[in-house]
Design a protein around this motif. Structure first.
Motif, PDB file in Angstrom:
ATOM      1  N   LEU A 182     -10.143  96.136 107.118  1.00  0.00           N
ATOM      2  CA  LEU A 182      -8.599  96.510 107.629  1.00  0.00           C
ATOM      3  C   LEU A 182      -8.576  95.696 109.140  1.00  0.00           C
ATOM      4  O   LEU A 182      -7.448  96.253 109.383  1.00  0.00           O
ATOM      5  CB  LEU A 182      -9.045  98.256 108.576  1.00  0.00           C
ATOM      6  N   ARG A 183      -9.320  94.138 109.226  1.00  0.00           N
ATOM      7  CA  ARG A 183      -8.391  93.567 110.157  1.00  0.00           C
ATOM      8  C   ARG A 183      -7.561  92.590 109.576  1.00  0.00           C
ATOM      9  O   ARG A 183      -5.971  92.558 110.157  1.00  0.00           O
ATOM     10  CB  ARG A 183      -9.880  92.265 110.632  1.00  0.00           C
ATOM     11  N   ARG A 213       3.640  97.648 120.356  1.00  0.00           N
ATOM     12  CA  ARG A 213       3.061  97.202 121.383  1.00  0.00           C
ATOM     13  C   ARG A 213       1.517  96.553 121.642  1.00  0.00           C
ATOM     14  O   ARG A 213       0.385  97.112 122.051  1.00  0.00           O
ATOM     15  CB  ARG A 213       2.486  98.774 122.174  1.00  0.00           C
ATOM     16  N   GLY A 214       1.891  95.434 120.720  1.00  0.00           N
ATOM     17  CA  GLY A 214       0.073  94.170 121.082  1.00  0.00           C
ATOM     18  C   GLY A 214      -1.140  94.917 119.921  1.00  0.00           C
ATOM     19  O   GLY A 214      -1.920  94.352 119.851  1.00  0.00           O
ATOM     20  N   LYS A 215      -0.592  95.860 118.981  1.00  0.00           N
ATOM     21  CA  LYS A 215      -1.713  96.224 118.072  1.00  0.00           C
ATOM     22  C   LYS A 215      -0.880  96.050 116.516  1.00  0.00           C
ATOM     23  O   LYS A 215       0.314  95.677 116.496  1.00  0.00           O
ATOM     24  CB  LYS A 215      -1.769  97.880 117.826  1.00  0.00           C
ATOM     25  N   ALA A 238      -3.071  86.132 116.578  1.00  0.00           N
ATOM     26  CA  ALA A 238      -4.455  85.658 115.743  1.00  0.00           C
ATOM     27  C   ALA A 238      -5.163  86.242 115.645  1.00  0.00           C
ATOM     28  O   ALA A 238      -5.863  87.525 116.102  1.00  0.00           O
ATOM     29  CB  ALA A 238      -4.624  85.696 118.408  1.00  0.00           C
ATOM     30  N   ILE A 239      -6.393  85.767 114.440  1.00  0.00           N
ATOM     31  CA  ILE A 239      -7.009  86.616 114.415  1.00  0.00           C
ATOM     32  C   ILE A 239      -8.205  85.837 113.729  1.00  0.00           C
ATOM     33  O   ILE A 239      -8.109  84.894 113.332  1.00  0.00           O
ATOM     34  CB  ILE A 239      -6.314  87.923 112.620  1.00  0.00           C
ATOM     35  N   LEU A 241       4.852 104.145 112.615  1.00  0.00           N
ATOM     36  CA  LEU A 241       4.019 103.365 112.107  1.00  0.00           C
ATOM     37  C   LEU A 241       3.462 103.582 113.675  1.00  0.00           C
ATOM     38  O   LEU A 241       1.997 103.981 113.514  1.00  0.00           O
ATOM     39  CB  LEU A 241       4.503 101.333 112.039  1.00  0.00           C
ATOM     40  N   LEU A 242       3.556 103.660 114.465  1.00  0.00           N
ATOM     41  CA  LEU A 242       3.386 103.813 115.627  1.00  0.00           C
ATOM     42  C   LEU A 242       2.432 104.913 115.685  1.00  0.00           C
ATOM     43  O   LEU A 242       1.218 105.377 116.494  1.00  0.00           O
ATOM     44  CB  LEU A 242       4.511 104.085 117.013  1.00  0.00           C
ATOM     45  N   GLU A 243       3.436 106.239 115.688  1.00  0.00           N
ATOM     46  CA  GLU A 243       2.397 107.993 114.907  1.00  0.00           C
ATOM     47  C   GLU A 243       0.645 107.192 114.533  1.00  0.00           C
ATOM     48  O   GLU A 243       0.794 107.570 115.002  1.00  0.00           O
ATOM     49  CB  GLU A 243       3.598 108.557 114.290  1.00  0.00           C
TER      50      GLU A 243
END
Length: 944
Positions: free
Chosen positions: A18-19, A28-30, A97-98, A224-226
């Motif tokens: 899931l990464r 928001r950074g996610k 960055a991953i 997406l945020l939800e």
């Protein structure tokens, strides 16, 4: 989230990591997991299939796939879920960055490919593991279709080595396992649909549009945020299935918020649909009587009748019949200009409010208005759009069919259930440009109505013919309307539709589908059997039309001085009865400059008459947008039907000076029409605004107006009578010289004989092209034909391939066989223009938006951090003027470009700024820019 080492026993492949991400902007950074986005898109496609696509389009797609609708829907949902599988590559994932240490390999060198292209290259080798034929047609088209979900189709991959996957950059078994895990996750969630037996290119292009829509809906930041708050705990099959099921339940609300719910009308007779009409006229009655038994499936209806004969109401009724017969409740009405589209949008909305089902329920549908300035129309666009990227706003209490934020976004308007727009919006579907498949998809579930079908030049005609071929292939019903359509154009349009429906080019040995045009009348084309039925075939009696007095046509010579027409004496003579007794007249000039000159001429004359002077109006394309809209509304109110019924029609006298902008679809009625010479079809269109509402008995004509009269102004021919007539360069830059000469000769030969309407109309329209004895200047005639051939050749290079040439390859829809910039593609020949904003500079160097120097020139917007809000943009663009491109545009300086803050706005960044100098006394002086002088006159508009 750590990588899982265990394998999924069901498939023998590891669960998904899931990464791996698909979305991160605005989150928001996610990051949003790739598999979750893939399942969202699959769910959206399935919901769209069941709840958005029209029944007729579902049937067309399923039939072409040689399967049933349920299976077709699950196949398409599966495909939609694979659209971003090309993001499961190192080159995409390493953009943020991953930690990719667990996935070595696949380091590409050289030019980076897009993730869409990677999707298209990988799938041909992966789909066979699920039963798709290796190298088969369906496999290749699915891969190419999904590789084109960003709007551009790529060629089928070709390879030179024994290891093509490695050749295309898919060399690592670690990455391959994850891609196959994603493939199977989507496959399982969508019910493991078996491959369809068949798929063709036109169907694949439409399905691509569906995939794009599904992707766009579930890519919204709010959505997406939800969903970030309830992501799967791991990549197991059960967790992913639960995510998919939740998406299926959540996505219908996206359709509601976007305004994508269907607009449907119940079956009704013509009288039930139009109770305000006392009874249908002859044309309407004939269509209402005979078409229901002919409209049993897809087809085309061509309606030809004089101006003011109720073709619009007839088209609404025919569209209802065709929509019911084909299971296509959607509508798209194509108009020639933005002004006519605005008027038709208002009319169609009134019709929809009366006819639509469930009008008492909260609506989640949009009746869109589609042209570049539609967002300025307060009757359509929301008062202030907070942003076109989201649709999850509270619907609240809004006008039924009003625009939604989402549908106001670029390229989305044709997805609305009903829409009105310029014909360009439909023609862009057959240009080799990005997202043409999305436009085809938007049209495929609708009945397409083309008004003023005669208003196309040879370039546009090629585009319209190609559009009709594709619509015929896709079972889309079409209605064509015209008052002055040459029989050869009618034949070409009908033939193109039949070629698309029957899947082959017309054989020259076959009889032409339209040997002649019944005028007034109609014809119906059955797309399935190719049968053409004319109104005269089912009713030998002529269709009764509104009784009209014969149209008096007078050619009046105008003196020529220094190459220009001196209209003063002629206009004084023609308008003196109006000045003395009242009445309404229109004067149509060929160019804006000539219209401004005539306005000056009449202004000076009328100024000497004091309070008894007639009212004087001027309308052309070079007014600021807001002012032009206000003038148009005023003249329609005064000279139209409602003005006569309410008593607002001028009685003291009124004269409208205008250009061609009033000759189409505007509801005007004048007592006298004066026009510069133009091709005969356009003269008849203009004459259609003379005594337009006489049959209603609502207008008191002045005593001097005995019958409808068209005065045609022609240059005085002082040369040799045997020579071809001469016309000013300003006229021949607008119309082909040969057509002006042919029309002049045709009207001269009539020697003042009145035109019987409708009896004489079709003959006049046909003769001006077909009667070779009218060609007094063979060189001009050859030049006209050469220009038409050149335009048609350019258009053939710009349009997408024929449907049968795209059966197995979508690449030709967006790729040229020669080097060309997509931005030069146009729906109209030589129609490039820019929008100009005139601003004012006082003697101190301060900049203002108005000549009174009271509204400051905004260096930045009123929004956060100086950004321009939609309200800011509306105010500025409403002040702009469209100006045709020319050599002047290459001489602009930095002062003519928008300020830096403006360039961040899509609506403002391409404006051309023209300064206007204001003296201390308040006078506005012309300014030299780009080698020409510019002056924005408050009464006459922009003057060069």
């Amino acid at each position: 989230m750590p990588e899982h080492d265990s394998t999924d026993d069901k498939h023998g492949i590891p669960p998904l990591d899931l990464r791996f991400w698909a979305k991160e902007r605005g989150l928001r950074g996610k990051t949003y997991p790739l598999v979750c986005h893939s399942l969202d898109a699959a769910a959206a496609a399935l919901v769209l299939w069941n709840e958005y696509l029209s029944p007729g389009l579902r049937d067309t797609i399923a039939s072409s796939m040689e399967t049933d609708e349920e299976h077709a829907g699950h196949c398409i949902a599966f495909w939609a879920g694979l659209h971003d599988i090309g993001k499961l590559t190192r080159e995409f994932q390493q953009q943020i960055a991953i930690d990719l240490s667990a996935y070595p390999g696949e380091e590409l060198s050289g030019e980076q490919r897009s993730h869409a292209a990677a999707t298209g290259k990988w799938l041909p080798f992966a789909l066979p593991s699920l039963g798709y034929p290796n190298g088969g047609l369906v496999t290749g088209l699915v891969a190419q279709m999904l590789g084109g979900h960003h709007g551009t189709f790529h060629p089928h991959p070709s390879f030179q080595s024994r290891n093509p996957l490695a050749e295309f950059g898919f060399s690592s078994p670690h990455w391959e396992k994850q891609r196959h895990a994603l493939l199977h996750a989507v496959f399982d969630a969508t019910g493991r649909p078996t491959p369809p037996d068949m798929l063709d290119g036109p169907t694949a292009s439409v399905v691509c549009g569906l995939v794009i829509l599904a992707d766009w809906l579930v890519s919204q930041e709010d959505f997406l945020l939800e969903r970030l708050t309830s992501l799967p705990a791991d990549g197991s099959a059960s967790a992913l299935r639960a995510h998919f099921e939740t998406s299926l339940r959540r996505i219908p609300s996206l359709l509601d918020a976007a305004g994508l719910r269907p607009i449907t009308v119940p079956p009704a007779t013509f009288t039930e649909s139009f109770p305000h009409l006392s009874k249908p006229n002859g044309l309407q009655a004939s269509l209402a009587k005979h078409l229901p038994c002919l409209c049993t499936g897809p087809g085309l209806v061509l309606i030809t009748a004089p101006m003011g004969e109720g073709k619009t109401e007839a088209a609404y009724h025919v569209a209802d019949l065709l929509g019911k017969a084909t299971g296509r409740p959607g509508r798209f009405l194509a108009l020639p200009t933005m002004a006519t589209a605005d008027q038709m949008h208002t009319r169609l909305k009134e019709y929809a409010r009366y006819r639509v089902e469930n009008t008492d329920l909260p609506r989640s549908s949009t009746l869109a208005l589609l042209h570049s300035m539609a967002w300025l129309n307060p009757d359509y666009a929301p008062a202030d759009l907070p942003g076109v990227s989201k649709v999850l706003s509270n619907l609240g209490h809004r006008d039924p069919f009003a625009a939604t934020d989402w549908l106001m976004g670029r390229k989305r308007g044709l997805l609305a259930p009903w829409a009105v727009g310029t014909i360009d919006q439909a023609l862009m579907a057959v240009l080799r440009a990005k997202h043409n498949a999305l436009r085809l998809f938007g049209l495929a579930g609708k009945v397409v109505v083309v008004d003023e079908a005669h208003a196309v030049d040879p370039y546009m005609q090629v585009l319209l013919e190609q559009l009709l071929r594709w619509l015929g292939t896709l079972d889309v019903p079409v209605v064509l309307l015209s008052a002055t359509l040459h029989h050869s154009i009618a034949n070409s349009l009908v033939k193109a539709y039949l070629e698309g429906a029957r899947g082959r080019r017309w054989n020259r040995s076959e009889p032409q589908p339209v040997s002649e045009v019944s005028y007034p009348g109609w014809l119906h084309v059955d797309a399935r059997i190719g049968k053409v039925t004319r109104s005269s075939d089912v009713d030998p009696l002529p269709i009764a039309t509104t009784p009209r007095k014969p149209l008096e046509v007078r050619l009046v010579d105008v003196p020529v001085k220094e190459g220009a027409l001196n209209r003063s004496t002629v206009l004084a003579k023609e308008l003196t009865p109006l000045v003395k007794q009242g009445g309404c007249a229109a004067i149509i000039c060929t160019t804006v400059a000539e219209a401004q000159g005539v306005y000056d001429l009449l202004s000076q004359w009328f100024a000497t008459l004091g309070e008894d002077a007639p009212d004087l109006y001027l309308l052309h394309s070079r007014f600021p947008n807001r002012q032009r809209t206000e003038i148009t509304a005023t003249i329609v109110d005064l000279f139209g039907k409602e003005g006569a019924q309410s008593g607002r029609r001028p009685t003291r006298g009124a004269v409208l000076v205008a250009t061609q902008v009033v000759e189409q679809s505007l509801d005007l009625d004048v007592d006298l029409m004066i026009s510069d010479l133009a091709p005969v079809s356009l003269l008849l269109q203009r004459a259609g605004r003379c005594w337009r509402h006489e049959h209603l008995g609502i207008i008191n004509r002045p005593q001097w107006a005995k019958q409808p009269e068209l005065v045609v102004l022609t240059p005085e021919q002082n040369g040799d009578a045997d020579r071809a007539p001469w016309f000013p360069r300003s006229w021949t830059s607008v119309y082909p010289l040969a057509l002006l000469q042919r029309t002049y000769t045709l009207l001269r030969r009539r020697n003042g004989a009145p035109v019987q309407i409708p009896e004489d109309v079709q003959q006049l329209v046909d003769d001006v092209y077909d009667d070779d004895s009218l060609a007094e200047d063979l060189e001009a005639d050859m030049e006209r034909m050469g220009e038409e051939l050149a335009q048609r050749g350019l258009a053939r290079n710009a349009v997408i391939p024929d449907p049968d040439d795209a059966e197995d390859n979508l690449n030709g829809l967006t790729e040229f066989s020669f080097d060309v910039d997509e931005h030069v593609l146009a729906t109209r020949f030589g129609a490039g223009s820019v929008r100009v904003l005139c601003y004012y500079v006082d003697t101190a160097g301060n900049r203002w938006l108005d000549p009174e120097c009271t509204v400051e020139f905004p260096e930045q917007g009123t929004g956060r951090e100086g950004r321009f809000t939609m309200a800011d943009c509306r105010d500025l663009v409403a002040r702009t003027i469209p100006v045709r491109m020319g050599p002047w545009a290459s001489q602009l300086t930095e002062d003519n470009h928008p300020p830096e803050a403006w360039r961040e706005s899509f609506y403002l960044r391409d404006l051309v700024l023209i300064p206007q100098r204001v003296t201390d006394e308040g006078a506005v002086l012309p300014t030299e820019t780009g080698g020409r002088e510019w002056l924005l006159d408050p009464c006459k508009g922009l003057i060069f």
